[in-house]
Design a protein around this motif. Structure first.
Motif, PDB file in Angstrom:
ATOM      1  N   ILE A  31     -21.505 -12.969 -33.134  1.00  0.00           N
ATOM      2  CA  ILE A  31     -21.212 -11.549 -33.278  1.00  0.00           C
ATOM      3  C   ILE A  31     -22.530 -10.834 -33.480  1.00  0.00           C
ATOM      4  N   ASP A  32     -22.905  -9.989 -32.516  1.00  0.00           N
ATOM      5  CA  ASP A  32     -24.208  -9.314 -32.530  1.00  0.00           C
ATOM      6  C   ASP A  32     -25.352 -10.319 -32.622  1.00  0.00           C
ATOM      7  N   GLY A  33     -25.188 -11.437 -31.936  1.00  0.00           N
ATOM      8  CA  GLY A  33     -26.233 -12.442 -31.907  1.00  0.00           C
ATOM      9  C   GLY A  33     -26.281 -13.365 -33.108  1.00  0.00           C
ATOM     10  N   LYS A  34     -25.382 -13.163 -34.090  1.00  0.00           N
ATOM     11  CA  LYS A  34     -25.377 -13.976 -35.306  1.00  0.00           C
ATOM     12  C   LYS A  34     -24.113 -14.820 -35.361  1.00  0.00           C
ATOM     13  N   ILE A  35     -24.234 -15.998 -35.971  1.00  0.00           N
ATOM     14  CA  ILE A  35     -23.087 -16.884 -36.131  1.00  0.00           C
ATOM     15  C   ILE A  35     -22.330 -16.472 -37.387  1.00  0.00           C
ATOM     16  N   PRO A  36     -21.062 -16.105 -37.285  1.00  0.00           N
ATOM     17  CA  PRO A  36     -20.311 -15.656 -38.468  1.00  0.00           C
ATOM     18  C   PRO A  36     -19.991 -16.825 -39.393  1.00  0.00           C
ATOM     19  N   PRO A  37     -19.822 -16.568 -40.685  1.00  0.00           N
ATOM     20  CA  PRO A  37     -19.399 -17.639 -41.603  1.00  0.00           C
ATOM     21  C   PRO A  37     -17.939 -17.995 -41.372  1.00  0.00           C
ATOM     22  N   PHE A  38     -17.620 -19.239 -41.678  1.00  0.00           N
ATOM     23  CA  PHE A  38     -16.229 -19.678 -41.498  1.00  0.00           C
ATOM     24  C   PHE A  38     -15.343 -19.085 -42.581  1.00  0.00           C
ATOM     25  N   GLN A  39     -14.163 -18.608 -42.192  1.00  0.00           N
ATOM     26  CA  GLN A  39     -13.163 -18.094 -43.112  1.00  0.00           C
ATOM     27  C   GLN A  39     -11.810 -18.706 -42.768  1.00  0.00           C
ATOM     28  N   THR A  40     -11.101 -19.153 -43.790  1.00  0.00           N
ATOM     29  CA  THR A  40      -9.739 -19.617 -43.570  1.00  0.00           C
ATOM     30  C   THR A  40      -8.827 -18.419 -43.324  1.00  0.00           C
ATOM     31  N   LYS A  41      -7.615 -18.688 -42.866  1.00  0.00           N
ATOM     32  CA  LYS A  41      -6.659 -17.604 -42.636  1.00  0.00           C
ATOM     33  C   LYS A  41      -6.278 -16.924 -43.946  1.00  0.00           C
ATOM     34  N   PHE A  42      -6.262 -17.692 -45.031  1.00  0.00           N
ATOM     35  CA  PHE A  42      -5.977 -17.089 -46.336  1.00  0.00           C
ATOM     36  C   PHE A  42      -7.092 -16.123 -46.723  1.00  0.00           C
ATOM     37  N   GLU A  43      -8.346 -16.525 -46.522  1.00  0.00           N
ATOM     38  CA  GLU A  43      -9.473 -15.663 -46.880  1.00  0.00           C
ATOM     39  C   GLU A  43      -9.495 -14.398 -46.032  1.00  0.00           C
ATOM     40  N   GLN A  44      -9.113 -14.512 -44.771  1.00  0.00           N
ATOM     41  CA  GLN A  44      -9.061 -13.322 -43.931  1.00  0.00           C
ATOM     42  C   GLN A  44      -7.971 -12.364 -44.393  1.00  0.00           C
ATOM     43  N   ALA A  45      -6.829 -12.910 -44.797  1.00  0.00           N
ATOM     44  CA  ALA A  45      -5.753 -12.051 -45.301  1.00  0.00           C
ATOM     45  C   ALA A  45      -6.162 -11.369 -46.605  1.00  0.00           C
ATOM     46  N   ILE A  46      -6.826 -12.107 -47.484  1.00  0.00           N
ATOM     47  CA  ILE A  46      -7.271 -11.542 -48.755  1.00  0.00           C
ATOM     48  C   ILE A  46      -8.322 -10.464 -48.525  1.00  0.00           C
ATOM     49  N   GLU A  47      -9.090 -10.571 -47.466  1.00  0.00           N
ATOM     50  CA  GLU A  47     -10.098  -9.564 -47.142  1.00  0.00           C
ATOM     51  C   GLU A  47      -9.463  -8.247 -46.701  1.00  0.00           C
ATOM     52  N   ILE A  48      -8.288  -8.322 -46.077  1.00  0.00           N
ATOM     53  CA  ILE A  48      -7.621  -7.118 -45.581  1.00  0.00           C
ATOM     54  C   ILE A  48      -6.844  -6.404 -46.684  1.00  0.00           C
ATOM     55  N   LEU A  49      -6.190  -7.156 -47.564  1.00  0.00           N
ATOM     56  CA  LEU A  49      -5.254  -6.567 -48.526  1.00  0.00           C
ATOM     57  C   LEU A  49      -5.873  -5.512 -49.445  1.00  0.00           C
ATOM     58  N   PRO A  50      -7.103  -5.695 -49.981  1.00  0.00           N
ATOM     59  CA  PRO A  50      -7.655  -4.638 -50.845  1.00  0.00           C
ATOM     60  C   PRO A  50      -7.832  -3.305 -50.122  1.00  0.00           C
ATOM     61  N   GLU A  51      -8.147  -3.327 -48.825  1.00  0.00           N
ATOM     62  CA  GLU A  51      -8.298  -2.083 -48.072  1.00  0.00           C
ATOM     63  C   GLU A  51      -6.964  -1.349 -47.977  1.00  0.00           C
ATOM     64  N   ILE A  52      -5.882  -2.114 -47.750  1.00  0.00           N
ATOM     65  CA  ILE A  52      -4.564  -1.485 -47.672  1.00  0.00           C
ATOM     66  C   ILE A  52      -4.121  -0.984 -49.040  1.00  0.00           C
ATOM     67  N   ALA A  53      -4.364  -1.795 -50.081  1.00  0.00           N
ATOM     68  CA  ALA A  53      -3.950  -1.402 -51.427  1.00  0.00           C
ATOM     69  C   ALA A  53      -4.688  -0.143 -51.891  1.00  0.00           C
TER      70      ALA A  53
END
Length: 443
Positions: A171-193
């Protein structure tokens, strides 16, 4: 037309402070309308053809493709603005969020996010590891004009750990860190809350997400007012509530009561004690035989309300950490979870996300954002509509309106001559006899 203007105007205003904001705001609004318009699938070439032919934008192919692959579209602010436009998002004081993931099959190499993901729903003549994208998505479950609907709110592309280790994702020439599906969901929830402060969250998931891997970090990040509703596995061991602590008894209090058995053995035991409930399930008022009890789950380390739902020859066990929910609400809300699966079909097939052949990281992400935002706008429009939309095509055992019916109403409003005064393009729509014939065909 007024409803459509009130929905799209705040989104267009997000571009006012940017360079060439008026022009790009108009492009953004008309691109959303081109996605919703159901003449063709939402491939980039078809969207450009729709912008030039239906809406009369004098937009060159080069400029449009640069816009669609731009890394500067303010998606975070646009989504937050759209979330705030949802009328009455809470259901009986709770925000019902459906969480699930799906695969989006593709053809061709070097497409961002693609890898051989396992497809548990593959048929006998299909590959179990299709070349596809795996997308973790969260949607809002909401009653819209008498029927349940799922409004997409956010998503993340899931990348396998071995794919990232092999440096096949950049992504933009950089390798992204690995995230589990749980971590991705937890990353979204605070924005919605943060958009709906003070509103309790109820996450409705399938049995794969319904465990402590989601509940514990969710409550740590969002707060204790967040709860879970999911399906119980058949071999899960259940315990009674802990007995009251005796003051003069040495030792700490017991966290769990006596072992009751697993979900399967208790299902046969409680069958005779089940009660019939009248529940709005899958679009109809149905009589459902069910039994509920409050027990302890060691996997979640807390008390849960468990509901056994009995059918003719099978049973299903549901559980929730929100002990205030009634049996009727638990069954109805979990039945509404299926709308996220219907939403995946709307995005992939009806909107046409699966037919897009974009490959660049930003182009793929922007295109999926357009498709999901167009789906959410369609349901918001239906909720604001004065009357319940009529179903155009009769189907056995279905009386509620369909997603395509609302798209047709939006298309008619967008092609209204008064709509140009709200969002002027750089040219005149070419309303020739061919387009008039198309409008009659899809009406």
């Amino acid at each position: 037309m007024v409803i459509l203007r009130n929905i799209l105007s705040p989104l267009q205003q997000e571009f006012n402070h940017r360079c060439k904001g008026d022009e790009r705001g108009a492009w953004f609004v008309y691109t959303l309308l081109a996605v919703i318009t159901h003449f063709t699938s939402s491939r980039s070439a078809n969207l450009l053809r729709c912008l030039q032919t239906l809406f009369g934008l004098s937009l060159s192919q080069r400029r449009f493709y640069i816009f669609m692959a731009s890394s500067k579209l303010p998606w975070s602010r646009l989504w937050a603005t759209l979330w705030s436009l949802i009328p009455n998002p809470a259901t009986k004081g709770r925000l019902l969020l459906a969480l699930d993931d799906y695969i989006n099959p593709k053809t061709g190499k070097k497409i961002f996010g693609c890898a051989p993901f396992f497809d548990h729903a593959a048929k006998i003549n299909q590959s179990k590891y299709p070349w596809s994208q795996n997308i973790v998505s969260i949607g809002l479950l909401k009653m819209v004009k008498g029927r349940w609907a799922c409004l997409p709110l956010a998503f993340r592309f899931y990348h396998m750990k071995k794919t990232i280790a092999a440096k096949k994702v950049r992504i933009d020439g950089k390798i992204p860190p690995f995230q589990t599906k749980f971590e991705q969901a937890i990353e979204i929830l605070p924005e919605i809350a943060a958009t709906f402060p003070g509103t309790p969250l109820l996450i409705v998931t399938d049995s794969w997400f319904g465990n402590d891997g989601l509940l514990k970090p969710m409550r740590k990040t969002v707060g204790q007012h967040s709860h879970m509703l999911s399906r119980l596995r058949v071999n899960t061991t259940l315990f009674a509530l802990p007995p009251d602590h005796q003051k003069h008894r040495p030792g700490r209090s017991r966290k769990y009561g006596d072992k009751m058995g697993n979900a399967t053995t208790l299902a046969s035991e409680f069958h005779e004690r089940a009660t019939t409930y009248s529940i709005n399930l899958y679009g109809k008022q149905r009589d459902v035989l069910a039994f509920d009890n409050i027990m302890m789950l060691k996997t979640l380390k807390c008390a849960v309300r468990i509901v056994w739902v009995y059918r003719r020859s099978q049973w299903v066990a549901l559980f929730t950490t929100d002990l205030d929910l009634t049996v009727e609400q638990i069954i109805e809300y979990y039945g509404a979870r299926w709308k996220i699966e219907a939403g995946f079909k709307e995005i992939k097939q009806e909107i046409g996300s699966s037919k897009s052949q974009t490959r660049n990281c930003h182009a793929v992400t922007n295109h999926l954002n357009f498709c999901m935002m167009a789906t959410t706008i369609t349901w918001i429009y239906a909720d604001h509509f004065d009357k319940t939309p009529q179903r155009c095509y009769a189907v056995n055992n279905r009386s509620h309106f369909a997603f395509s019916d609302v798209r047709k109403l939006i298309t008619q409003a967008a092609l209204n001559k008064d709509f140009v005064s709200f969002c002027p393009g750089s040219g005149k729509p070419k309303q020739n006899s061919f387009i008039d014939a198309l409008l009659r065909m899809v009406a």
